[in-house]
Design a protein around this motif. Structure first.
Motif, short mmCIF file in Angstrom:
data_model
loop_
_atom_site.label_atom_id
_atom_site.label_comp_id
_atom_site.label_asym_id
_atom_site.label_seq_id
_atom_site.Cartn_x
_atom_site.Cartn_y
_atom_site.Cartn_z
N THR A 267 -8.40 4.15 2.09
CA THR A 267 -8.41 3.89 0.67
C THR A 267 -9.21 4.98 -0.03
OG1 THR A 267 -8.68 1.58 1.39
CG2 THR A 267 -8.85 2.03 -1.00
N GLU B 205 -15.37 -5.87 1.42
CA GLU B 205 -14.54 -4.75 1.81
C GLU B 205 -13.85 -4.13 0.60
OE1 GLU B 205 -11.01 -5.43 4.36
OE2 GLU B 205 -10.28 -3.80 3.07
N THR B 206 -14.04 -2.79 0.42
CA THR B 206 -13.34 -2.09 -0.66
C THR B 206 -12.50 -0.93 -0.13
OG1 THR B 206 -15.31 -0.71 -0.95
CG2 THR B 206 -15.07 -2.63 -2.43
N HIS B 207 -12.75 -0.51 1.12
CA HIS B 207 -12.00 0.61 1.71
C HIS B 207 -11.76 0.31 3.18
CE1 HIS B 207 -14.01 2.46 -1.74
NE2 HIS B 207 -13.20 3.50 -1.66
N SER B 208 -10.66 0.89 3.71
CA SER B 208 -10.34 0.68 5.11
C SER B 208 -9.78 1.99 5.66
CB SER B 208 -9.29 -0.41 5.16
OG SER B 208 -9.23 -0.96 6.43
N ILE C 70 -11.02 -9.85 -7.27
CA ILE C 70 -11.14 -9.43 -5.86
C ILE C 70 -9.80 -9.44 -5.14
CG2 ILE C 70 -11.97 -10.24 -3.60
CD1 ILE C 70 -14.20 -8.83 -4.80
N ASN D 64 -5.03 7.10 7.51
CA ASN D 64 -5.07 6.70 6.11
C ASN D 64 -6.42 6.08 5.79
OD1 ASN D 64 -4.85 3.56 6.16
ND2 ASN D 64 -3.31 4.25 7.63
N ARG E 184 0.95 -7.84 -2.80
CA ARG E 184 0.67 -8.64 -1.60
C ARG E 184 0.79 -10.13 -1.91
NH1 ARG E 184 -3.76 -5.25 1.92
NH2 ARG E 184 -2.99 -3.20 1.25
N ARG F 41 -10.22 -4.45 -7.64
CA ARG F 41 -11.31 -4.96 -6.81
C ARG F 41 -12.61 -4.17 -7.01
NH1 ARG F 41 -10.98 -6.46 -0.45
NH2 ARG F 41 -9.46 -7.94 -1.27
N GLU G 202 -4.45 6.09 -2.45
CA GLU G 202 -4.42 6.08 -0.98
C GLU G 202 -4.55 7.49 -0.43
OE1 GLU G 202 -4.43 3.61 0.96
OE2 GLU G 202 -3.49 4.08 2.86
N VAL H 176 -5.82 -10.15 -5.82
CA VAL H 176 -4.70 -10.40 -6.75
C VAL H 176 -3.39 -9.98 -6.09
CG1 VAL H 176 -6.08 -10.19 -8.86
CG2 VAL H 176 -5.12 -8.14 -7.79
N GLU I 165 0.54 3.69 1.61
CA GLU I 165 0.66 4.15 3.01
C GLU I 165 2.10 4.01 3.47
OE1 GLU I 165 -1.53 1.63 5.65
OE2 GLU I 165 -0.58 2.47 7.44
N THR J 267 0.86 -1.19 0.00
CA THR J 267 0.00 0.00 0.00
C THR J 267 0.89 1.24 0.00
OG1 THR J 267 -1.53 1.33 1.35
CG2 THR J 267 -0.15 -0.24 2.52
N PHE K 132 -1.98 -4.92 -7.42
CA PHE K 132 -3.13 -4.08 -7.78
C PHE K 132 -2.72 -2.62 -7.69
CE2 PHE K 132 -4.44 -2.95 -3.38
CZ PHE K 132 -3.79 -3.95 -2.65
N GLU L 248 -0.54 -12.45 -0.18
CA GLU L 248 -1.81 -13.11 0.19
C GLU L 248 -1.55 -14.52 0.73
OE1 GLU L 248 -4.61 -11.82 0.58
OE2 GLU L 248 -4.36 -9.90 -0.41
N1 LIG Z 1 -4.95 -8.65 -2.68
C1 LIG Z 1 -5.74 -7.62 -3.03
N2 LIG Z 1 -6.22 -7.55 -4.28
C2 LIG Z 1 -7.00 -6.51 -4.68
N3 LIG Z 1 -7.35 -5.50 -3.86
C3 LIG Z 1 -6.87 -5.53 -2.59
C4 LIG Z 1 -6.05 -6.57 -2.11
N4 LIG Z 1 -5.74 -6.32 -0.79
C5 LIG Z 1 -6.36 -5.16 -0.50
N5 LIG Z 1 -7.02 -4.68 -1.56
C6 LIG Z 1 -7.80 -3.44 -1.63
O1 LIG Z 1 -7.08 -2.42 -0.93
C7 LIG Z 1 -7.92 -1.86 0.07
C8 LIG Z 1 -7.09 -1.38 1.24
O2 LIG Z 1 -6.32 -2.46 1.74
S1 LIG Z 1 -6.21 -2.56 3.30
O3 LIG Z 1 -5.14 -3.45 3.59
O4 LIG Z 1 -7.50 -2.89 3.80
N6 LIG Z 1 -5.87 -1.09 3.86
C9 LIG Z 1 -4.82 -0.37 3.44
O5 LIG Z 1 -3.99 -0.80 2.66
C10 LIG Z 1 -4.77 1.05 4.00
N7 LIG Z 1 -3.51 1.66 3.66
C11 LIG Z 1 -5.94 1.85 3.44
O6 LIG Z 1 -5.95 1.79 2.03
C12 LIG Z 1 -8.87 -2.99 0.42
O7 LIG Z 1 -10.03 -2.49 1.05
C13 LIG Z 1 -9.16 -3.56 -0.96
O8 LIG Z 1 -10.08 -2.75 -1.67
#
Ligand SMILES: Nc1ncnc2c1ncn2[C@@H]1O[C@H](COS(=O)(=O)NC(=O)[C@@H](N)CO)[C@@H](O)[C@H]1O
Length: 423
Positions: free
Chosen positions: A382, A347-350, A272, A380, A258, A388, A281, A274, A229, A227, A277, A260
């Motif tokens: 998203t 989940e799409t934002h955190s 969703i 921070n 990532r 995604r 941020e 990968v 971040e 990220t 991506f 994963e």
């Molecule tokens: N492996 C992935 N593939 C696609 N999108 C992803 C993946 N991991 C996270 N995301 C996207 O990235 C967003 C933020 O990831 S998070 O780990 O939750 N949070 C952060 O990284 C924080 N810095 C806020 O962005 C997720 O909500 C999702 O929309």
């Protein structure tokens, strides 16, 4: 990272945070090491004081007394030097433990074990009602020739993706919209690298703990951040900002990588989850004031909601419980967007507020109005993460003939088109 003085004076609150966040650390052990280190430092200071006092006597001493005094000075120097390794070991040990101490959750945070204990705060938007059998993300993409999962899997293995034609343009349109939207709200646009030095991952709080998720480059002192971040948090590491430079608000687009490792078998189909991506941020450095921090928290959340509303997507806001918010957070909300093919919110934002926990480990300080050096507060959220977000975007806006309705907000980035794809 918390201030050791705060931990000494609030051991109960810190132990409570350790317990409700499920962080495996022994605060009594940390405080024992802290006390030993304080004792060691006091012994060294006393010996140094004695050595200085002794050194002052030498020029005034008689020739008979001088050799004894000089020898005393040498002995003291040896004794001080002999304590050095223990001093270093205790300091390293204490720092390693301090890096693991969790932040104190805000009073409003529900106690819980994992995401099942997160609390839904509200739902926004209307769920789609289709007069036809809706397709899922992969069928929509392949139906339009906008993806080629098989081919890219030969090149990059699982959890890879490739978008083609208008599918690729749609991904970039979403990114451009988010960057322009946030610039319009006063966030400084950044386009940054994901290649970072390992210490930046300690600064952000991803290390220790998240090592399994991060790609490391063999033979290079570099890693791939998951990220923006991470790089943005360390942009001002070690610097002393002035109060009038704050707040700093960035919208940083970057690749995000990532491993994963812990997600085997989950979301293996489509876009969703990968390995690489792209994410816009939102990142804020503000004054060390909880009211200001909470105001920025609402701002970052509001920005993300406004982006989702502009994309005409139904979503819900959930508050993360103590077991699903990570060590460094004071407060965390996830935004989950409706995915018709799964009939659930994903989940799409955190959105997170970390107080000075991240700034302390990053050495991110500013001189406040009274000229005092204090650690800043950081937040921070998203802005948008692709691919995604394309899953709810394609599925919610699909039409009976497999073409896609384009929300008004995206049309300027897609040549004005109101519909994408061929029937
Ligand atoms: N492996 C992935 N593939 C696609 N999108 C992803 C993946 N991991 C996270 N995301 C996207 O990235 C967003 C933020 O990831 S998070 O780990 O939750 N949070 C952060 O990284 C924080 N810095 C806020 O962005 C997720 O909500 C999702 O929309």
């Amino acid at each position: 990272m918390l201030d050791i003085k705060f931990i000494r004076e609030n051991a109960g609150a810190v132990k409570h945070a350790v317990e409700v966040k499920g962080v495996p650390i022994d605060i009594d052990e940390l405080l024992r090491i802290d006390r030993e280190l304080v004792d060691l430092k006091q012994r060294v200071e006393a010996m140094q004081a004695e050595r200085n006092a002794n050194a002052k006597l030498v020029p005034k001493a008689t020739p008979e007394e001088r050799p004894t005094l000089i020898q005393r000075g040498k002995d003291l120097a040896e004794e001080i030097k002999a304590l050095d390794p223990a001093l270093r070991a205790h300091e390293d040990n204490l720092r390693q433990l301090l890096l693991r101490v969790p932040n104190i959750p805000h009073a409003s945070v529900p106690v819980g074990k994992d995401d099942n204990d997160n609390v839904e705060l509200r739902r926004e938007g209307t769920l789609p009602a289709f007069e036809f059998t809706p397709r899922d993300q992969v069928d929509l993409l392949e139906g339009q020739g906008w993806s080629d999962f098989e081919r890219v899997a030969r090149v990059s293995g699982s959890r890879s993706y490739l978008l083609k034609g208008e599918g690729a343009l749609l991904e970039m349109a979403v990114q451009m919209f988010a960057m322009s939207f946030l610039a319009g709200r006063g966030f400084t646009p950044l386009s940054t690298t994901a290649l970072v030095r390992p210490e930046t991952l300690v600064n952000s709080g991803h290390f220790p703990g998240d090592e399994e998720s991060v790609y490391k480059l063999e033979g290079d002192e570099l890693m791939l951040a998951g990220t923006a971040e991470v790089p943005v948090n360390s942009l001002y590491a070690g610097e002393q900002l002035s109060a009038d430079q704050l707040p700093l608000a960035f919208s940083a687009i970057s690749g995000a990588f990532r491993r994963e490792a812990g997600s085997a078998g989950r979301d293996v189909r489509g876009l969703i989850r990968v390995h690489e991506f792209r994410k816009v941020e939102q990142y804020v450095i503000c004054r060390a004031d909880e009211q200001e921090g909470l105001k920025w928290f609402e701002t970052l959340l509001g920005n993300a909601e406004a982006i989702l509303q502009a994309l005409e997507l139904p979503y819900r806001v959930v508050q993360n419980c103590t077991g699903d918010m990570g060590a460094g957070k004071v407060l965390m909300y996830d935004i989950e967007t409706w995915v018709p093919s799964e009939q659930k919110y994903r989940e799409t934002h955190s959105c997170s507020y970390l107080g000075d926990w991240q700034a302390r480990r990053t050495g991110l300080r500013y001189r406040d109005e009274n000229g005092k050096l204090v650690y800043a507060h950081t937040l921070n959220n998203t802005g948008i993460a692709t691919p995604r977000i394309l899953v709810p975007l394609l599925e919610n806006h699909q039409r009976a003939d497999g073409t896609i309705h384009v929300p008004e907000a995206l049309r300027p980035y897609l040549g004005g088109k109101a519909v994408l794809g061929q029937p």
